[in-house]
Design a protein around this motif. Structure first.
Motif, PDB file in Angstrom:
ATOM      1  N   ILE A 232       0.850  -1.192  -0.008  1.00 53.29           N
ATOM      2  CA  ILE A 232      -0.090   0.115  -0.122  1.00 53.29           C
ATOM      3  C   ILE A 232       1.120   1.436  -0.026  1.00 53.29           C
ATOM      4  O   ILE A 232       2.123   0.946  -0.121  1.00 53.29           O
ATOM      5  CB  ILE A 232      -0.862  -0.011   1.307  1.00 53.29           C
ATOM      6  CG1 ILE A 232      -0.108  -0.064   2.636  1.00 53.29           C
ATOM      7  CG2 ILE A 232      -2.036  -1.338   1.225  1.00 53.29           C
ATOM      8  CD1 ILE A 232      -1.044   0.190   3.599  1.00 53.29           C
ATOM      9  N   ARG A 233       0.258   2.385   0.024  1.00 58.25           N
ATOM     10  CA  ARG A 233       1.098   3.499  -0.041  1.00 58.25           C
ATOM     11  C   ARG A 233       1.157   4.319   1.468  1.00 58.25           C
ATOM     12  O   ARG A 233      -0.119   4.845   1.945  1.00 58.25           O
ATOM     13  CB  ARG A 233       0.673   4.754  -1.269  1.00 58.25           C
ATOM     14  CG  ARG A 233       1.661   5.861  -1.263  1.00 58.25           C
ATOM     15  CD  ARG A 233       2.790   5.243  -2.144  1.00 58.25           C
ATOM     16  NE  ARG A 233       3.117   6.615  -2.755  1.00 58.25           N
ATOM     17  CZ  ARG A 233       4.411   6.682  -3.334  1.00 58.25           C
ATOM     18  NH1 ARG A 233       5.028   5.418  -3.619  1.00 58.25           N
ATOM     19  NH2 ARG A 233       5.028   7.871  -3.961  1.00 58.25           N
ATOM     20  N   SER A 234       2.089   4.764   2.053  1.00 61.73           N
ATOM     21  CA  SER A 234       2.034   5.178   3.459  1.00 61.73           C
ATOM     22  C   SER A 234       1.829   6.844   3.387  1.00 61.73           C
ATOM     23  O   SER A 234       2.306   7.276   2.443  1.00 61.73           O
ATOM     24  CB  SER A 234       3.570   5.230   4.148  1.00 61.73           C
ATOM     25  OG  SER A 234       3.435   5.923   5.236  1.00 61.73           O
ATOM     26  N   GLY A 235       0.832   7.382   3.824  1.00 59.56           N
ATOM     27  CA  GLY A 235       0.652   8.790   3.671  1.00 59.56           C
ATOM     28  C   GLY A 235       1.744   9.708   4.161  1.00 59.56           C
ATOM     29  O   GLY A 235       1.809  10.849   3.990  1.00 59.56           O
ATOM     30  N   GLU A 236       2.808   9.096   4.805  1.00 65.37           N
ATOM     31  CA  GLU A 236       3.920   9.998   5.279  1.00 65.37           C
ATOM     32  C   GLU A 236       4.713  10.353   4.004  1.00 65.37           C
ATOM     33  O   GLU A 236       5.335  11.478   3.973  1.00 65.37           O
ATOM     34  CB  GLU A 236       4.938   9.121   6.263  1.00 65.37           C
ATOM     35  CG  GLU A 236       4.445   8.286   7.262  1.00 65.37           C
ATOM     36  CD  GLU A 236       3.440   9.158   8.468  1.00 65.37           C
ATOM     37  OE1 GLU A 236       4.038  10.319   8.749  1.00 65.37           O
ATOM     38  OE2 GLU A 236       2.348   8.596   8.610  1.00 65.37           O
ATOM     39  N   ALA A 237       4.760   9.714   2.990  1.00 69.22           N
ATOM     40  CA  ALA A 237       5.202  10.004   1.773  1.00 69.22           C
ATOM     41  C   ALA A 237       4.591  10.833   0.933  1.00 69.22           C
ATOM     42  O   ALA A 237       4.995  11.557  -0.003  1.00 69.22           O
ATOM     43  CB  ALA A 237       5.657   8.726   0.982  1.00 69.22           C
ATOM     44  N   LEU A 238       3.190  11.038   1.222  1.00 71.67           N
ATOM     45  CA  LEU A 238       2.245  11.798   0.331  1.00 71.67           C
ATOM     46  C   LEU A 238       1.911  13.112   1.198  1.00 71.67           C
ATOM     47  O   LEU A 238       1.098  13.754   0.381  1.00 71.67           O
ATOM     48  CB  LEU A 238       0.927  11.132   0.279  1.00 71.67           C
ATOM     49  CG  LEU A 238       0.957   9.612  -0.482  1.00 71.67           C
ATOM     50  CD1 LEU A 238      -0.418   8.775  -0.392  1.00 71.67           C
ATOM     51  CD2 LEU A 238       1.455   9.737  -1.893  1.00 71.67           C
TER      52      LEU A 238
ATOM     53  N   ILE B 152       0.805  13.635   4.097  1.00 74.06           N
ATOM     54  CA  ILE B 152      -0.420  13.537   5.103  1.00 74.06           C
ATOM     55  C   ILE B 152      -0.126  12.360   6.301  1.00 74.06           C
ATOM     56  O   ILE B 152      -0.424  11.259   6.148  1.00 74.06           O
ATOM     57  CB  ILE B 152      -1.807  12.880   4.277  1.00 74.06           C
ATOM     58  CG1 ILE B 152      -2.056  13.985   3.337  1.00 74.06           C
ATOM     59  CG2 ILE B 152      -2.877  13.108   5.644  1.00 74.06           C
ATOM     60  CD1 ILE B 152      -3.545  13.839   2.545  1.00 74.06           C
ATOM     61  N   PRO B 153       0.447  12.644   7.173  1.00 74.53           N
ATOM     62  CA  PRO B 153       1.165  11.676   8.285  1.00 74.53           C
ATOM     63  C   PRO B 153      -0.151  11.046   8.944  1.00 74.53           C
ATOM     64  O   PRO B 153      -1.314  11.664   8.681  1.00 74.53           O
ATOM     65  CB  PRO B 153       1.531  12.822   9.128  1.00 74.53           C
ATOM     66  CG  PRO B 153       2.114  13.892   8.582  1.00 74.53           C
ATOM     67  CD  PRO B 153       0.841  14.162   7.611  1.00 74.53           C
ATOM     68  N   ASN B 154       0.047   9.767   9.516  1.00 70.44           N
ATOM     69  CA  ASN B 154      -0.754   9.175  10.015  1.00 70.44           C
ATOM     70  C   ASN B 154      -1.953   8.752   9.217  1.00 70.44           C
ATOM     71  O   ASN B 154      -3.123   8.800   9.605  1.00 70.44           O
ATOM     72  CB  ASN B 154      -1.246   9.869  11.428  1.00 70.44           C
ATOM     73  CG  ASN B 154      -0.310   9.848  12.625  1.00 70.44           C
ATOM     74  OD1 ASN B 154       0.874   9.815  12.260  1.00 70.44           O
ATOM     75  ND2 ASN B 154      -0.638   9.975  13.560  1.00 70.44           N
ATOM     76  N   SER B 155      -1.738   8.320   8.051  1.00 70.28           N
ATOM     77  CA  SER B 155      -2.645   7.787   6.858  1.00 70.28           C
ATOM     78  C   SER B 155      -2.028   6.906   6.085  1.00 70.28           C
ATOM     79  O   SER B 155      -0.818   6.746   5.948  1.00 70.28           O
ATOM     80  CB  SER B 155      -3.258   9.004   6.496  1.00 70.28           C
ATOM     81  OG  SER B 155      -2.455   9.574   5.447  1.00 70.28           O
ATOM     82  N   VAL B 156      -2.745   6.199   5.347  1.00 70.65           N
ATOM     83  CA  VAL B 156      -2.383   5.308   4.198  1.00 70.65           C
ATOM     84  C   VAL B 156      -3.283   5.465   2.960  1.00 70.65           C
ATOM     85  O   VAL B 156      -4.530   5.619   3.156  1.00 70.65           O
ATOM     86  CB  VAL B 156      -2.199   3.618   4.649  1.00 70.65           C
ATOM     87  CG1 VAL B 156      -1.185   3.618   5.634  1.00 70.65           C
ATOM     88  CG2 VAL B 156      -3.417   3.244   5.179  1.00 70.65           C
ATOM     89  N   ARG B 157      -2.595   5.205   1.747  1.00 71.31           N
ATOM     90  CA  ARG B 157      -3.649   5.133   0.751  1.00 71.31           C
ATOM     91  C   ARG B 157      -3.724   3.945   0.076  1.00 71.31           C
ATOM     92  O   ARG B 157      -2.802   3.336  -0.126  1.00 71.31           O
ATOM     93  CB  ARG B 157      -3.226   6.284  -0.424  1.00 71.31           C
ATOM     94  CG  ARG B 157      -4.190   6.501  -1.592  1.00 71.31           C
ATOM     95  CD  ARG B 157      -3.437   7.354  -2.714  1.00 71.31           C
ATOM     96  NE  ARG B 157      -2.450   6.300  -3.405  1.00 71.31           N
ATOM     97  CZ  ARG B 157      -1.301   6.961  -4.193  1.00 71.31           C
ATOM     98  NH1 ARG B 157      -1.462   8.081  -4.516  1.00 71.31           N
ATOM     99  NH2 ARG B 157      -0.649   6.231  -4.637  1.00 71.31           N
ATOM    100  N   ILE B 158      -4.997   3.411  -0.075  1.00 72.44           N
ATOM    101  CA  ILE B 158      -4.988   1.822  -0.485  1.00 72.44           C
ATOM    102  C   ILE B 158      -5.850   1.814  -1.774  1.00 72.44           C
ATOM    103  O   ILE B 158      -6.992   2.318  -1.625  1.00 72.44           O
ATOM    104  CB  ILE B 158      -5.901   1.045   0.853  1.00 72.44           C
ATOM    105  CG1 ILE B 158      -5.056   1.114   2.013  1.00 72.44           C
ATOM    106  CG2 ILE B 158      -6.124  -0.330   0.302  1.00 72.44           C
ATOM    107  CD1 ILE B 158      -5.520   0.431   3.297  1.00 72.44           C
ATOM    108  N   THR B 159      -5.385   1.344  -2.700  1.00 65.98           N
ATOM    109  CA  THR B 159      -6.339   1.155  -3.972  1.00 65.98           C
ATOM    110  C   THR B 159      -7.168  -0.036  -3.593  1.00 65.98           C
ATOM    111  O   THR B 159      -6.798  -0.883  -3.080  1.00 65.98           O
ATOM    112  CB  THR B 159      -5.199   0.591  -5.118  1.00 65.98           C
ATOM    113  OG1 THR B 159      -3.994   1.831  -5.339  1.00 65.98           O
ATOM    114  CG2 THR B 159      -5.913   0.400  -6.428  1.00 65.98           C
ATOM    115  N   ILE B 160      -8.386   0.184  -4.284  1.00 70.45           N
ATOM    116  CA  ILE B 160      -9.207  -0.714  -4.158  1.00 70.45           C
ATOM    117  C   ILE B 160      -9.120  -1.818  -5.167  1.00 70.45           C
ATOM    118  O   ILE B 160      -8.952  -1.854  -6.498  1.00 70.45           O
ATOM    119  CB  ILE B 160     -10.713  -0.073  -4.389  1.00 70.45           C
ATOM    120  CG1 ILE B 160     -11.056   0.864  -3.526  1.00 70.45           C
ATOM    121  CG2 ILE B 160     -12.036  -1.284  -4.397  1.00 70.45           C
ATOM    122  CD1 ILE B 160     -10.964   0.585  -2.131  1.00 70.45           C
TER     123      ILE B 160
END
Length: 368
Positions: free
Chosen positions: A326-332, A334-342
């Motif tokens: 998945i993609r960590s929000g730290e790199a995007l 937005i800390p304390n989040s993750v971006r998850i593809t469906i």
């Protein structure tokens, strides 16, 4: 070197972890990649046939005008043949816009966080960057209007926005376009257009005749499943398209990519099926997030940005060990989040079980 100081402050694009890399690193047989918002259902079956049939005569240059693809899309969208600008992915169209309109002494406005290539390519041209923070995942359009000055040349709107998935609705876009000076290019990046499932979403193309400074971007990398072939396009006023096509490389899309994109575009039944399945799986995932009491951003895309009680890197590492990228929000940004593809249902169900276990472990540690 041009803008040497700027280059010293930048770094090359670093993609997320690749499947084979993770398999080798962790000794896993199967990896599910839910990090780059690719289509887990692949692409139209018709694409394989046309690519096989056209896989010849590589010594000959491709059609630099992408005539067949141009004809199919312009007819379907009811725009002039010459209003289209094709690129090696919509990324290249973004780069062309920056090369044409931006230089040292000019500035460009964008949300933050948003798709990073706007800023990346603008910096290469030496332009100043004006970033306006999102409001709970949505563009702060008034805030963007407030920072326009005499040196502003391009404003970037990403709708649905990456990484939050939030759209700019029709009334908001209309008010914005009405106020923006006509000599400033407004780019409406609709990479996830096919996934939008809201009644108040704007028909962006319908505004081009009224606002000739509007450029709408679309891509074949998401719903159409052709990320590996790199085809995207912009739709804009004839005068703007002419300038962008002058700056465009003469053979910037390959023969295979053009043929594949043409067949993929013609197969709208595939798009309907894959979008329907994605939305259904997303709704199930959102129900799971509600059950786990995890907040998330309004998403009209094939991904969800999920808020966490811990660093996104922690869930990223945990799921990676289970075979999910998945993609960590730290790199995007937005800390304390993750971006998850469906993804596909079975994969989503399995990942949800891993997230449930992870959250249980976190809760237990906090209770000790």
């Amino acid at each position: 070197m041009k803008h040497k100081q700027v280059f010293n402050q930048m770094s090359p694009y670093k993609p997320g972890k690749q499947v084979e890399e993770v398999k080798k690193e962790l000794g896993l047989d199967r990896i599910v990649k839910l990090a780059s918002n690719e289509n887990p259902f692949g692409y139209s079956e018709k694409v394989d046939q046309v690519v096989t049939e056209s896989a010849n005569h590589f010594e000959i240059y491709p059609d630099g005008y992408a005539t067949v693809l141009r004809d199919v899309i312009s007819t379907d969208l009811a725009v002039d043949f010459d209003q289209l600008v094709f690129g090696c992915g919509s990324d290249e169209v973004i780069d062309i816009i920056c090369r044409v309109y931006l230089e040292k002494g000019t500035n460009t406005i964008m949300a933050t966080p948003t798709f990073p290539q706007y800023k990346h390519n603008a910096l290469i041209q030496g332009a100043d960057i004006k970033e306006v923070p999102l409001l709970n995942g949505y563009h702060d359009l008034q805030g963007m209007l407030d920072v326009i000055d005499d040196d502003t040349r391009v404003i970037w709107l990403c709708s649905p926005n990456n990484p939050t998935g939030c759209i700019i609705n029709q009334p908001s876009l209309e008010r914005f376009l009405e106020v923006v000076p006509e000599d400033i290019i407004v780019v409406m990046d609709e990479a996830y257009y096919e996934y939008i499932n809201r009644d108040d979403a704007p028909d962006s193309l319908s505004y081009i005749n009224t606002y000739p400074n509007l450029v709408v971007l679309r891509t074949f990398s998401k719903a159409y499943g052709l990320a590996g072939l790199r085809v995207g396009f912009g739709v804009c006023d004839l005068a703007v398209a002419n300038v962008l096509n002058i700056a465009r490389g003469p053979f910037n899309t390959t023969k295979l990519a053009q043929f594949a994109a043409t067949e993929a575009y013609r197969d709208q039944e595939f798009i309907k099926r894959t979008v329907s399945e994605t939305i259904k799986n997303k709704q199930t995932f959102i129900q799971f997030l509600d059950e786990m009491e995890l907040d998330y951003y309004d998403s009209e895309t094939n991904f969800v940005l999920v808020k966490l009680p811990v660093s996104g890197d922690e869930l990223f590492d945990y799921l990676l060990s289970k075979g999910f990228i998945i993609r960590s929000g730290e790199a995007l940004g937005i800390p304390n989040s993750v971006r998850i593809t469906i993804g596909e249902k079975t994969d989503m169900d399995m990942m949800q079980q891993h997230i449930r276990t992870f959250l249980g472990t976190i809760a237990k540690e906090e209770g000790e």
